[in-house]
Design an enzyme around this catalytic site. Structure first.
Site, mmCIF file in Angstrom:
data_model
loop_
_atom_site.group_PDB
_atom_site.id
_atom_site.type_symbol
_atom_site.label_atom_id
_atom_site.label_comp_id
_atom_site.label_asym_id
_atom_site.label_seq_id
_atom_site.Cartn_x
_atom_site.Cartn_y
_atom_site.Cartn_z
ATOM 1 N N GLY A 46 0.843 -1.195 0.000
ATOM 2 C CA GLY A 46 0.000 0.000 0.000
ATOM 3 C C GLY A 46 0.870 1.233 0.000
ATOM 4 O O GLY A 46 2.067 1.162 0.300
ATOM 5 N N GLN A 51 2.830 9.887 2.122
ATOM 6 C CA GLN A 51 4.190 9.333 2.120
ATOM 7 C C GLN A 51 5.058 9.884 0.997
ATOM 8 O O GLN A 51 6.283 9.817 1.067
ATOM 9 C CB GLN A 51 4.145 7.801 2.013
ATOM 10 C CG GLN A 51 3.542 7.141 3.248
ATOM 11 C CD GLN A 51 3.434 5.649 3.055
ATOM 12 O OE1 GLN A 51 2.493 5.157 2.438
ATOM 13 N NE2 GLN A 51 4.408 4.903 3.575
ATOM 14 N N CYS A 92 6.204 -0.497 7.467
ATOM 15 C CA CYS A 92 5.817 0.716 6.733
ATOM 16 C C CYS A 92 7.001 1.181 5.900
ATOM 17 O O CYS A 92 8.132 1.191 6.391
ATOM 18 C CB CYS A 92 5.411 1.806 7.728
ATOM 19 S SG CYS A 92 4.900 3.348 6.925
ATOM 20 N N LEU A 93 6.722 1.570 4.669
ATOM 21 C CA LEU A 93 7.789 2.064 3.793
ATOM 22 C C LEU A 93 8.398 3.345 4.355
ATOM 23 O O LEU A 93 9.543 3.682 4.024
ATOM 24 C CB LEU A 93 7.238 2.312 2.379
ATOM 25 C CG LEU A 93 6.758 1.055 1.644
ATOM 26 C CD1 LEU A 93 6.047 1.430 0.352
ATOM 27 C CD2 LEU A 93 7.924 0.107 1.367
ATOM 28 N N HIS A 134 -4.155 1.198 7.858
ATOM 29 C CA HIS A 134 -2.787 1.737 7.953
ATOM 30 C C HIS A 134 -2.631 2.951 7.016
ATOM 31 O O HIS A 134 -2.054 3.970 7.399
ATOM 32 C CB HIS A 134 -1.811 0.601 7.591
ATOM 33 C CG HIS A 134 -0.364 0.972 7.491
ATOM 34 N ND1 HIS A 134 0.596 0.485 8.347
ATOM 35 C CD2 HIS A 134 0.299 1.762 6.609
ATOM 36 C CE1 HIS A 134 1.785 0.975 7.999
ATOM 37 N NE2 HIS A 134 1.629 1.749 6.939
ATOM 38 N N GLU A 135 -3.185 2.842 5.811
ATOM 39 C CA GLU A 135 -3.061 3.942 4.831
ATOM 40 C C GLU A 135 -3.905 5.148 5.227
ATOM 41 O O GLU A 135 -3.466 6.292 5.074
ATOM 42 C CB GLU A 135 -3.453 3.469 3.419
ATOM 43 C CG GLU A 135 -2.719 2.255 2.880
ATOM 44 C CD GLU A 135 -1.210 2.315 3.012
ATOM 45 O OE1 GLU A 135 -0.661 3.419 3.161
ATOM 46 O OE2 GLU A 135 -0.583 1.251 2.995
ATOM 47 N N HIS A 138 -2.130 7.193 7.662
ATOM 48 C CA HIS A 138 -1.171 8.118 7.031
ATOM 49 C C HIS A 138 -1.866 9.417 6.620
ATOM 50 O O HIS A 138 -1.331 10.504 6.817
ATOM 51 C CB HIS A 138 -0.557 7.489 5.777
ATOM 52 C CG HIS A 138 0.593 6.562 6.024
ATOM 53 N ND1 HIS A 138 1.741 6.938 6.679
ATOM 54 C CD2 HIS A 138 0.776 5.263 5.667
ATOM 55 C CE1 HIS A 138 2.595 5.917 6.717
ATOM 56 N NE2 HIS A 138 2.026 4.876 6.110
HETATM 57 O O1 GNR Z 1 4.206 -2.667 2.453
HETATM 58 C C1 GNR Z 1 3.607 -2.552 3.526
HETATM 59 N N1 GNR Z 1 3.381 -3.659 4.280
HETATM 60 C C2 GNR Z 1 2.549 -3.661 5.381
HETATM 61 C C3 GNR Z 1 2.593 -4.767 6.216
HETATM 62 C C4 GNR Z 1 1.772 -4.831 7.320
HETATM 63 C C5 GNR Z 1 0.893 -3.827 7.579
HETATM 64 C C6 GNR Z 1 0.837 -2.703 6.778
HETATM 65 C C7 GNR Z 1 1.658 -2.632 5.669
HETATM 66 S S1 GNR Z 1 1.572 -1.235 4.631
HETATM 67 C C8 GNR Z 1 3.190 -1.219 4.010
HETATM 68 C C9 GNR Z 1 3.334 -0.136 2.950
HETATM 69 C C10 GNR Z 1 3.141 1.200 3.608
HETATM 70 O O2 GNR Z 1 3.935 1.722 4.338
HETATM 71 N N2 GNR Z 1 1.997 1.788 3.412
HETATM 72 O O3 GNR Z 1 1.728 2.945 4.022
HETATM 73 NI NI NI Z 2 2.915 2.961 5.826
#
Ligand code: GNR
Ligand code: NI
Length: 168
Positions: A46, A51, A92-93, A134-135, A138
């Site tokens: 995601g 980001q 998270c990236l 999670h997104e 953000h």
């Molecule tokens: O790539 C991603 N893997 C992930 C693994 C577990 C829970 C959430 C994520 S999202 C993350 C990519 C990201 O940072 N999205 O904002």
């Molecule tokens: Ni993230």
């Protein structure tokens, strides 16, 4: 298409609350395509516009094994269907290399606009529900490390700041 730079914790720009999108135009569709390309290249499941330092309510995701189901959500609104919490080790990236358990509602309904600007409603569970929450966090300036202890978060901040200094 283009690869976009991903902001990293503790960059204060990740704390920006994104603004609603008022029209779905060609420029926005190009941004969605660039975000998908950036997400797949990372690789990640995601990516939220926050980001990449674009503070609009937009996210992309693909939680399939095959990486063949790109999805985009414009102005997403979450409704919890099943408040029962599930735990999952999140990454998270924007917090590269760190993983921590986060608890979130298991099942959600999300209302958003599609690429044609048309309203769509989807029900998500499993990894899709986790990733979408999670997104949307953000887009609200929130990171998964906000759910862990301040001590752990401070340690992660120190390690990432050191890595960032060594890169410059
Ligand atoms: O790539 C991603 N893997 C992930 C693994 C577990 C829970 C959430 C994520 S999202 C993350 C990519 C990201 O940072 N999205 O904002
Ligand atoms: Ni993230």
């Amino acid at each position: 298409m283009a690869l976009l730079e991903i902001l990293e914790f503790p960059d204060p720009r990740l704390r920006t609350v994104a603004k609603p999108i008022d029209k779905v135009d060609a420029i926005l569709l190009k941004l969605i395509d660039d975000m998908l390309e950036t997400m797949y290249a990372a690789p990640g499941i995601g990516l939220a516009a926050t980001q990449i330092n674009v503070h609009k309510r937009l996210l992309v995701m693909d939680v399939t094994e095959e990486k063949n189901t790109p999805m985009s959500f414009i102005n997403p609104e979450i409704e919890i269907i099943d408040a029962e919490l599930g735990e999952f080790s999140e990454g998270c990236l924007s917090v590269p290399g760190f993983f921590e358990i986060v608890n979130r509602p298991r099942s959600i309904r999300v209302k958003s606009l599609d690429r044609n600007g048309k309203e769509k409603i989807q029900e998500l569970e499993g990894l899709g529900a986790i990733c979408l929450q999670h997104e949307v966090d953000h887009l609200n300036g929130k990171l998964f490390v906000d759910y862990i202890s301040p001590l752990k978060r401070g340690l992660i901040r120190k390690k990432l700041q050191k890595a960032q200094r060594q890169r410059t």
